[in-house]
Write an enzyme that holds these catalytic residues in place. Sequence first.
Site, mmCIF file in Angstrom:
data_model
loop_
_atom_site.group_PDB
_atom_site.id
_atom_site.type_symbol
_atom_site.label_atom_id
_atom_site.label_comp_id
_atom_site.label_asym_id
_atom_site.label_seq_id
_atom_site.Cartn_x
_atom_site.Cartn_y
_atom_site.Cartn_z
ATOM 1 N N TYR A 93 -36.515 4.349 2.824
ATOM 2 C CA TYR A 93 -34.968 3.719 2.378
ATOM 3 C C TYR A 93 -34.778 4.169 0.976
ATOM 4 C CZ TYR A 93 -35.525 0.297 6.125
ATOM 5 O OH TYR A 93 -35.512 -0.336 7.255
ATOM 6 N N ASP B 80 -29.308 -1.622 20.895
ATOM 7 C CA ASP B 80 -29.801 -0.314 20.352
ATOM 8 C C ASP B 80 -31.106 0.108 20.707
ATOM 9 O OD1 ASP B 80 -31.476 -2.034 19.275
ATOM 10 O OD2 ASP B 80 -31.291 -1.487 17.202
ATOM 11 N N ASP C 151 -27.285 -4.239 16.431
ATOM 12 C CA ASP C 151 -28.759 -4.298 15.984
ATOM 13 C C ASP C 151 -28.768 -5.717 15.180
ATOM 14 O OD1 ASP C 151 -30.941 -3.679 14.915
ATOM 15 O OD2 ASP C 151 -30.435 -1.844 13.817
ATOM 16 N N ASP D 47 -34.784 -7.171 15.362
ATOM 17 C CA ASP D 47 -35.305 -7.238 13.972
ATOM 18 C C ASP D 47 -35.409 -8.567 13.363
ATOM 19 O OD1 ASP D 47 -35.711 -4.434 14.126
ATOM 20 O OD2 ASP D 47 -33.549 -4.223 13.489
ATOM 21 N N ARG E 218 -39.353 8.919 6.715
ATOM 22 C CA ARG E 218 -38.187 8.501 6.145
ATOM 23 C C ARG E 218 -38.542 7.226 5.311
ATOM 24 N NH1 ARG E 218 -33.719 6.790 10.620
ATOM 25 N NH2 ARG E 218 -32.974 6.495 8.528
#
Length: 295
Positions: free
Chosen positions: A137, A168, A205, A173, A135
């Site tokens: 961005y 989550d 999140d 983060d 993956r």
Amino acid sequence: MAATRVIVSASSTVTTSLLKKTPLRAPTPSFSLCFNYGKNGHVLQKRRLFTCKSIYNPQVQIKEDGQPETLDYRVFFLDNSGKKISPWHDIPLHLGDGAFNFIVEIPKESSAKMEVATDEQFTPIKQDTKKGKLRYYPYNINWNYGLLPQTWEDPSFANADVEGAFGDNDPVDVVEIGDRRANIGEVLKVKPLGALAMIDEGELDWKIVAISLDDPRASLVNDVDDVEKHFPGTLTAIRDWFRDYKIPDGKPANKFGLGNKAANKEYALKVITETNEAWSNLVKRSIPAGELSLV
């Protein structure tokens, strides 16, 4: 044969609690524990302080297994003896004086979606996948991005402040707004400045906005209002980036709670404390871990 590299993180700020004989479970949010050690690793003296700079500098190594941008690429963390440790569980959260350890997963101005593998032993950093493909961005992220160790967003907890959204199931983060581009696996000493309550497909999140204490402007910013003054437009840019990054893949925009604005530092510290307590309950097995690795 897969390539293996060992890198010493020069900016590491991990405490000597990484020594074998000192467990890292059940941290205490309000103070740091400072230890003096004998040559054999036994604790000679222990005292509670808000700062203990002499123990901030033991180096942590990272070992890269495999080639970057491949499915088998992993970044493992090692203590001074060369033993694997978990960046999520074994690196301390609190450093005292309002400083926290921050582990870089994604360096600024890069697009590979790197993350701690919470379901693998020793939780190394790897590149995320979807349907067997790596993956990325759709565009570069403009800040250093990673996690606060020893935090966890409990998926069984409905946050009344944020539309009752559930956690989550990941560490918290961090978006680090300093000027320097960090490296994957670096451990930086940061101070929180605010918090954005992102809601991603119904899950809460958190994004803690922080700055490295090594940044030239770190002394100028201590709360969200200071960010707007000395990094004008940054809070809006962070919110808009995380709101929109899934749109090119045909998904809806993410939403934000708390009035669609960044909460202040006090609220960010509340989030950190609550998620640290949730992590503590997780590793004590007071809460089912499911597929999460606690090693």
